[in-house]
Design a protein around this motif. Structure first.
Motif, mmCIF file in Angstrom:
data_model
loop_
_atom_site.group_PDB
_atom_site.id
_atom_site.type_symbol
_atom_site.label_atom_id
_atom_site.label_comp_id
_atom_site.label_asym_id
_atom_site.label_seq_id
_atom_site.Cartn_x
_atom_site.Cartn_y
_atom_site.Cartn_z
ATOM 1 N N LEU A 42 69.190 -29.844 47.013
ATOM 2 C CA LEU A 42 68.841 -28.528 46.486
ATOM 3 C C LEU A 42 67.443 -28.540 45.874
ATOM 4 O O LEU A 42 66.957 -29.577 45.417
ATOM 5 N N ASN A 43 66.857 -27.362 45.841
ATOM 6 C CA ASN A 43 65.499 -27.222 45.327
ATOM 7 C C ASN A 43 65.548 -26.967 43.815
ATOM 8 O O ASN A 43 65.384 -25.839 43.361
ATOM 9 N N PHE A 44 65.781 -28.021 43.048
ATOM 10 C CA PHE A 44 65.723 -27.900 41.592
ATOM 11 C C PHE A 44 64.243 -27.894 41.167
ATOM 12 O O PHE A 44 63.418 -28.528 41.805
ATOM 13 N N PRO A 45 63.883 -27.159 40.115
ATOM 14 C CA PRO A 45 64.748 -26.388 39.217
ATOM 15 C C PRO A 45 64.969 -24.940 39.632
ATOM 16 O O PRO A 45 65.483 -24.148 38.860
ATOM 17 N N LEU A 46 64.590 -24.567 40.887
ATOM 18 C CA LEU A 46 64.795 -23.195 41.329
ATOM 19 C C LEU A 46 66.280 -22.849 41.390
ATOM 20 O O LEU A 46 66.666 -21.707 41.178
ATOM 21 N N CYS A 47 67.104 -23.838 41.666
ATOM 22 C CA CYS A 47 68.550 -23.618 41.781
ATOM 23 C C CYS A 47 69.248 -23.872 40.445
ATOM 24 O O CYS A 47 68.903 -24.805 39.723
ATOM 25 N N LYS A 48 70.220 -23.021 40.150
ATOM 26 C CA LYS A 48 71.110 -23.205 39.006
ATOM 27 C C LYS A 48 72.517 -23.402 39.563
ATOM 28 O O LYS A 48 72.990 -22.583 40.367
ATOM 29 N N VAL A 49 73.188 -24.457 39.154
ATOM 30 C CA VAL A 49 74.447 -24.841 39.786
ATOM 31 C C VAL A 49 75.571 -24.956 38.766
ATOM 32 O O VAL A 49 75.385 -25.506 37.675
ATOM 33 N N LYS A 50 76.732 -24.405 39.145
ATOM 34 C CA LYS A 50 77.969 -24.657 38.423
ATOM 35 C C LYS A 50 78.892 -25.438 39.340
ATOM 36 O O LYS A 50 79.158 -25.017 40.470
ATOM 37 N N TRP B 219 68.435 -33.221 36.002
ATOM 38 C CA TRP B 219 68.318 -31.766 36.033
ATOM 39 C C TRP B 219 69.377 -31.125 35.139
ATOM 40 O O TRP B 219 70.034 -30.166 35.520
ATOM 41 N N GLY B 220 69.527 -31.631 33.952
ATOM 42 C CA GLY B 220 70.595 -31.194 33.060
ATOM 43 C C GLY B 220 70.610 -29.707 32.774
ATOM 44 O O GLY B 220 71.675 -29.100 32.661
ATOM 45 N N ASP B 221 69.421 -29.091 32.634
ATOM 46 C CA ASP B 221 69.357 -27.664 32.333
ATOM 47 C C ASP B 221 69.773 -26.802 33.513
ATOM 48 O O ASP B 221 70.007 -25.598 33.362
ATOM 49 N N CYS B 222 69.853 -27.403 34.693
ATOM 50 C CA CYS B 222 70.158 -26.639 35.905
ATOM 51 C C CYS B 222 71.593 -26.830 36.386
ATOM 52 O O CYS B 222 72.037 -26.111 37.296
ATOM 53 N N ILE B 223 72.311 -27.772 35.833
ATOM 54 C CA ILE B 223 73.649 -28.089 36.335
ATOM 55 C C ILE B 223 74.675 -27.977 35.216
ATOM 56 O O ILE B 223 74.516 -28.578 34.150
ATOM 57 N N THR B 224 75.719 -27.204 35.460
ATOM 58 C CA THR B 224 76.848 -27.068 34.544
ATOM 59 C C THR B 224 78.106 -27.583 35.235
ATOM 60 O O THR B 224 78.379 -27.204 36.376
ATOM 61 N N ILE B 225 78.845 -28.437 34.554
ATOM 62 C CA ILE B 225 80.089 -28.972 35.109
ATOM 63 C C ILE B 225 81.258 -28.440 34.294
ATOM 64 O O ILE B 225 81.282 -28.575 33.068
ATOM 65 N N PHE B 226 82.220 -27.825 34.986
ATOM 66 C CA PHE B 226 83.385 -27.268 34.307
ATOM 67 C C PHE B 226 84.227 -28.359 33.667
ATOM 68 O O PHE B 226 84.269 -29.501 34.135
ATOM 69 N N GLU B 227 84.915 -27.988 32.600
ATOM 70 C CA GLU B 227 85.906 -28.879 32.011
ATOM 71 C C GLU B 227 87.012 -29.158 33.026
ATOM 72 O O GLU B 227 87.410 -28.268 33.773
ATOM 73 N N LYS B 228 87.480 -30.400 33.069
ATOM 74 C CA LYS B 228 88.549 -30.812 33.986
ATOM 75 C C LYS B 228 88.132 -30.657 35.449
ATOM 76 O O LYS B 228 88.973 -30.434 36.327
ATOM 77 N N ALA B 229 86.839 -30.776 35.733
ATOM 78 C CA ALA B 229 86.374 -30.581 37.111
ATOM 79 C C ALA B 229 86.694 -31.761 38.019
ATOM 80 O O ALA B 229 86.770 -31.613 39.236
ATOM 81 N N GLU B 230 86.860 -32.942 37.427
ATOM 82 C CA GLU B 230 87.089 -34.132 38.241
ATOM 83 C C GLU B 230 88.481 -34.102 38.880
ATOM 84 O O GLU B 230 89.485 -33.867 38.214
ATOM 85 N N ILE B 231 88.512 -34.339 40.185
ATOM 86 C CA ILE B 231 89.767 -34.303 40.948
ATOM 87 C C ILE B 231 90.016 -35.672 41.561
ATOM 88 O O ILE B 231 89.119 -36.278 42.153
#
Length: 353
Positions: free
Chosen positions: A259-267, A286-298
């Motif tokens: 992905l083209n960070f920081p142009l992309c914002k990802v959840k 790219w911490g400011d661009c990526i958000t990981i949901f709680e309990k996201a790990e499967i």
């Protein structure tokens, strides 16, 4: 407290930069449209994301249109009377409508090339061009056509398609044949619904979308009598992308890495546990661009379950609702145990499949 302030500052900067980008692209588009000799520009609702915007922001938009006197602008609000549940948060034709403010009303009375269609006045005829526009709000436009017009264009806001169980309104061949073109608003992704009916999608995306739909742009339609409209979807390649991703396969991980960070914002709402190190490495960079949901790990063993249910909903759920179903599935997998049979029963009950 420092962290909270920093997050708030980031949100404000992001919102401000997004607004500036929208204004920049709209200004360029109007300038190009004038050079190309475009006769009409249509806005099929959801021009503004809320009726609570400051009048100064709304005035900027209409002043920009007012200065483009060679183009006719036709707008409709994001929904009409009796449909407030569907249009909550947008520019619906409600008591507090942006378009009912005195400072905005004067644009419609002072500039003849700016027209607003409403439930009370759903038709506008441009005599010079022999074009008539008809508005529909979560329904179809008036059935009678203006016999003085050579071209008939419908501008409709709502859910249109062939899935009646999802309250989509069918565009039957009889209705479609009445109009030379149908401009649709409400769904925020580009989509063709009939040979002459299109959703243009969001001008500049502002909400997280599955990556296949996270495009920004607009439609250029060329209409000639007796022929199918020539439609081109023009994409802004430099627009920010708000992507809602699930990293469940190697190809998903590669997509994320490229992905083209920081142009992309990802959840990231879900990812396989084996991808943890590589995802964490990206977050570090790219911490400011990526958000990981709680309990996201499967865990690995649940991937088979997900793939099976993907196949189940592939043909049964319309594109506009697939993400809602997937989110429900992932929530169930991550926060409680749910059997395949239980999830099938949920689909039957909620979506009548």
């Amino acid at each position: 407290h420092r962290l909270i302030r920093r997050q708030r500052q980031m949100c404000i900067r992001d919102r401000d930069s997004h607004t500036r980008f929208v204004k920049e692209k709209l200004s360029v588009l109007l300038s190009e449209a004038e050079k190309e000799g475009v006769k009409f520009i249509l806005f099929a609702g959801d021009v503004f994301h809320t009726n609570s915007l400051p009048t100064s922001e709304v005035r900027w938009f209409f002043e920009l249109l007012a200065n483009c006197s060679t183009i006719n602008f036709v707008l409709i609000p994001g929904g009409g009377r009796g449909h407030f549940a569907e249009v909550s948060g947008h520019d619906a034709w409600a008591e507090d409508s942006i378009y009912k403010r005195y400072e905005i009303q004067k644009f419609f009375s002072s500039y003849p090339h700016i027209k607003l269609l409403t439930p009370e006045k759903p038709e506008e005829f441009f005599e010079k061009e022999k074009v008539c526009f008809y508005a529909g709000f979560f329904g179809l436009p008036p059935e009678r056509l203006n016999h003085s017009a050579d071209f008939h264009v419908a501008i409709m806001h709502g859910a249109y398609g062939e899935r009646k169980e999802f309250e989509e309104i069918s565009l039957s061949s009889e209705i479609v044949q009445k109009y030379d073109y149908i401009a649709l608003g409400h769904y925020h992704t580009f989509k063709q619904v009939a040979p002459n009916a299109y959703y243009s999608g969001a001008f500049i995306q502002f909400e997280y979308q599955p990556f296949i739909d996270a495009k920004s742009g607009y439609i250029k339609a060329e209409i000639e009598k007796g022929t199918i409209p020539k439609v081109t979807y023009r994409i802004f390649e430099d627009a920010p992308q708000f992507l809602h991703l699930k990293i469940l396969h190697e190809k998903d991980l590669e997509f994320l890495k490229n992905l083209n960070f920081p142009l992309c914002k990802v959840k990231i709402s879900a990812y396989l546990e084996r991808f943890n190190p590589e995802i964490r490495e990206l977050v570090e960079k790219w911490g400011d661009c990526i958000t990981i949901f709680e309990k996201a790990e499967i865990k690995e063993e649940k991937l088979i379950f997900i793939n099976a249910l993907e196949e189940l909903i592939k043909e049964k759920i319309p594109d506009t609702l697939k993400e809602e179903v997937r989110e429900t599935l992932l929530y169930a997998l991550q926060f409680k145990e749910l059997s395949l049979n239980e999830f099938v029963q949920f689909l039957i009950k909620k979506y009548e499949i």
